[in-house]
Design a protein around this motif. Structure first.
Motif, PDB file in Angstrom:
ATOM      1  N   ALA A   1      29.212  40.848  40.718  1.00 44.79           N
ATOM      2  CA  ALA A   1      30.398  41.193  41.498  1.00 44.79           C
ATOM      3  C   ALA A   1      30.198  40.926  42.983  1.00 44.79           C
ATOM      4  O   ALA A   1      31.147  40.532  43.680  1.00 44.79           O
ATOM      5  CB  ALA A   1      30.771  42.660  41.279  1.00 44.79           C
ATOM      6  N   GLU A   2      28.977  41.120  43.472  1.00 41.26           N
ATOM      7  CA  GLU A   2      28.713  40.853  44.883  1.00 41.26           C
ATOM      8  C   GLU A   2      28.844  39.369  45.192  1.00 41.26           C
ATOM      9  O   GLU A   2      29.384  38.980  46.235  1.00 41.26           O
ATOM     10  CB  GLU A   2      27.325  41.367  45.260  1.00 41.26           C
TER      11      GLU A   2
ATOM     12  N   SER B   1      30.721  37.287  43.445  1.00 41.09           N
ATOM     13  CA  SER B   1      32.145  36.978  43.304  1.00 41.09           C
ATOM     14  C   SER B   1      32.918  37.326  44.567  1.00 41.09           C
ATOM     15  O   SER B   1      33.771  36.552  45.025  1.00 41.09           O
ATOM     16  CB  SER B   1      32.728  37.734  42.103  1.00 41.09           C
ATOM     17  N   ARG B   2      32.617  38.476  45.152  1.00 42.38           N
ATOM     18  CA  ARG B   2      33.322  38.875  46.380  1.00 42.38           C
ATOM     19  C   ARG B   2      32.916  37.996  47.560  1.00 42.38           C
ATOM     20  O   ARG B   2      33.751  37.656  48.418  1.00 42.38           O
ATOM     21  CB  ARG B   2      33.046  40.350  46.673  1.00 42.38           C
TER      22      ARG B   2
ATOM     23  N   GLU C   1      29.880  44.587  37.695  1.00 41.33           N
ATOM     24  CA  GLU C   1      29.574  45.410  38.863  1.00 41.33           C
ATOM     25  C   GLU C   1      28.111  45.847  38.886  1.00 41.33           C
ATOM     26  O   GLU C   1      27.634  46.371  39.888  1.00 41.33           O
ATOM     27  CB  GLU C   1      30.475  46.652  38.904  1.00 41.33           C
TER      28      GLU C   1
ATOM     29  N   LEU D   1      34.661  34.643  47.204  1.00 42.33           N
ATOM     30  CA  LEU D   1      36.100  34.804  47.383  1.00 42.33           C
ATOM     31  C   LEU D   1      36.460  34.862  48.864  1.00 42.33           C
ATOM     32  O   LEU D   1      37.524  34.388  49.273  1.00 42.33           O
ATOM     33  CB  LEU D   1      36.590  36.058  46.667  1.00 42.33           C
ATOM     34  N   ALA D   2      35.574  35.423  49.683  1.00 39.66           N
ATOM     35  CA  ALA D   2      35.813  35.471  51.128  1.00 39.66           C
ATOM     36  C   ALA D   2      35.890  34.078  51.729  1.00 39.66           C
ATOM     37  O   ALA D   2      36.446  33.894  52.820  1.00 39.66           O
ATOM     38  CB  ALA D   2      34.703  36.275  51.810  1.00 39.66           C
TER      39      ALA D   2
ATOM     40  N   ASP E   1      32.576  36.594  34.212  1.00 43.05           N
ATOM     41  CA  ASP E   1      32.840  37.994  34.586  1.00 43.05           C
ATOM     42  C   ASP E   1      32.561  38.933  33.424  1.00 43.05           C
ATOM     43  O   ASP E   1      33.470  39.541  32.873  1.00 43.05           O
ATOM     44  CB  ASP E   1      34.287  38.154  35.061  1.00 43.05           C
TER      45      ASP E   1
END
Length: 457
Positions: free
Chosen positions: A116-117, A119-120, A137, A123-124, A132
């Protein structure tokens, strides 16, 4: 008297990276698998770099000590479980995102990075890392690579192996090999990258991964439909997949699962629902039309009720039923989670057969799953304090795998073999293929020190 293995490791890596406290070791013995035995490890080591992993493997080899590599230990097959006297190699400190390239659409990461880290972070930069798994997480990229993890969106985007361009791997000998490449294309030599992905720590220790990225998806919308029967729900799912639409998510819940969710939280699900489909489109301005078409297909196949989300919040609410599955089953008893996968044309025989197995062994089997690619998760629920119920549950678990194989499928779609399913591997592969697997294992790890007893017996 000090342990010479521990002493050498501390000399090379420092006291903080080497743990031999019995209480700490005990907390690191298991992953999340049920019914997989775990031994007593000799030491836990937390290297911070490839060079330190090299030192760990060379030291372990010189002492003839087996090595079990662990990530976040969220696996469901026992692949990360300790064996007696082993060295546990944790990748938790190798948790850096080394690069995100907008130009090349790749990320270079260490194995301890949480899914998840990553992915975030991408995404930024308006990029997307699609795999996924439900544990995203908590689970790490290294663990995802070890099991070739999938997830809810794999129906459109594929699984972990589809996004691994290249790897840095430390072999049992301490040698470092780089597989694959950063470029989008390349076919020189055997595909060692694909061989490592899904090998569950038995061929080497991944210390770096180059991952392919996609442009960030557009806004998504969701539809949910309930049906009176399994057949209607599966027929509707097949029609959605045949329609030319490419849903970014297509999930299935059978009657026992729907009932468990409704009992756990009142979501207004019909009492007579025999199955449920949840579908999503992530095509931005086209998503509403996609969802409307999916809803129309479901109605044409006898849906009792269809809900179409008009915004992100409504989409989240419709997806909640799928995300509640594990929580809804927990109050019902101990769960034994399977992950058989079959061709979509065999889903009805699979689901009907699972219901018959539940009746035969007198256990509750709930079956959610990724219907778009045929990967189902039959979950046997039982009272572990009842020895007879536990025995029936284990027999039912095996019967489900046998059914999946009989229908031309596989015993695992994304959870891996570990120890939980190692006895079934020859049944699926056959003796010739199994012998080739053993020869490959010997080529990478001639002394059988890397996760011995996992995958291959």
């Amino acid at each position: 008297m000090s342990d010479p293995l521990v002493a050498r490791l501390r000399s090379a890596l420092g006291d903080g990276a080497v743990v031999d406290d019995a209480d700490v070791l005990d907390t690191h013995r298991n992953d999340h698998a049920t019914f997989c035995t775990a031994g007593v490890p000799r030491v836990l080591v937390r290297p911070s770099s490839t060079d330190e992993v090299v030192e760990v493997l060379r030291t372990a080899g010189s002492f003839g000590v087996p090595v079990v590599t662990q990530g976040a230990r969220t696996g469901l097959s026992g692949a990360a479980n300790a064996i007696d006297g082993c060295l546990l190699l944790s990748t938790s400190r190798m948790n850096q995102i080394l690069e995100i390239s907008v130009e090349d659409h790749v990320a270079v990461v260490q194995p301890g990075v949480v899914n998840a880290e990553l992915s975030r972070a991408v995404l930024a930069k308006e990029l997307f890392y699609p795999p996924d798994p439900s544990s995203w997480e908590m689970s790490t990229i290294g663990g995802n690579i070890a099991t070739n993890a999938g997830g809810l969106c794999c129906v459109k985007y594929g699984v972990t192996a589809d996004f691994v361009r290249g790897l840095e791997v430390v072999l049992a000998s301490g040698e470092v090999v780089r597989t694959g490449r950063r470029a989008a294309k390349g076919v020189a030599g055997y595909d060692l990258t694909r061989l490592i992905v899904g090998s569950e720590g038995t061929l080497g220790v991944v210390t770096e991964a180059t991952l392919a990225l996609r442009p960030a998806p557009e806004a998504a919308l969701t539809a949910a439909a309930t049906f009176r029967s399994i057949e209607d729900g599966i027929a509707a799912a097949a029609a959605v997949m045949a329609s030319g639409l490419r849903p970014s998510l297509l999930e299935f819940l059978d009657r026992p699962t729907v009932q468990a969710i409704q009992s756990y939280r009142d979501m207004g699900l019909p009492a007579d629902a025999g199955s449920m489909l949840i579908a999503q489109s992530d095509r931005g301005p086209r998503a509403a039309a996609d969802v409307a078409q999916i809803a129309a297909i479901c109605l044409s196949y006898g849906a009792i009720d269809v809900a179409e989300a008009s915004d992100a919040e409504e989409s989240r609410m419709l997806l909640e039923a799928r995300r509640l599955v594990n929580s809804a089953l927990e109050p019902l008893g101990t769960t034994l989670i399977d992950d058989v996968s079959v061709a979509r044309s065999q889903l009805v025989p699979l689901l009907r057969g699972i219901a018959e197995i539940g009746e035969k062994y007198q256990v509750l089997i709930c079956c959610p799953g990724h219907v778009g690619d045929g990967n189902m998760h039959p979950t046997v629920v039982f009272d572990r304090n009842d020895a007879a119920a536990e025995e029936r549950a284990l027999e039912a678990f095996g019967a489900v795998m046998e059914l999946g194989l009989r229908l031309g499928g596989t015993i695992t779609g994304e959870h891996g073999i570990g120890t939980l399913k190692a006895s079934w591997l020859e049944t699926e592969l056959g003796p010739v293929s199994l012998e080739l697997h053993r020869r490959i294992k010997h080529a990478f790890d001639p002394d059988n020190l890397l996760n011995p007893g996992k995958v291959l017996r």
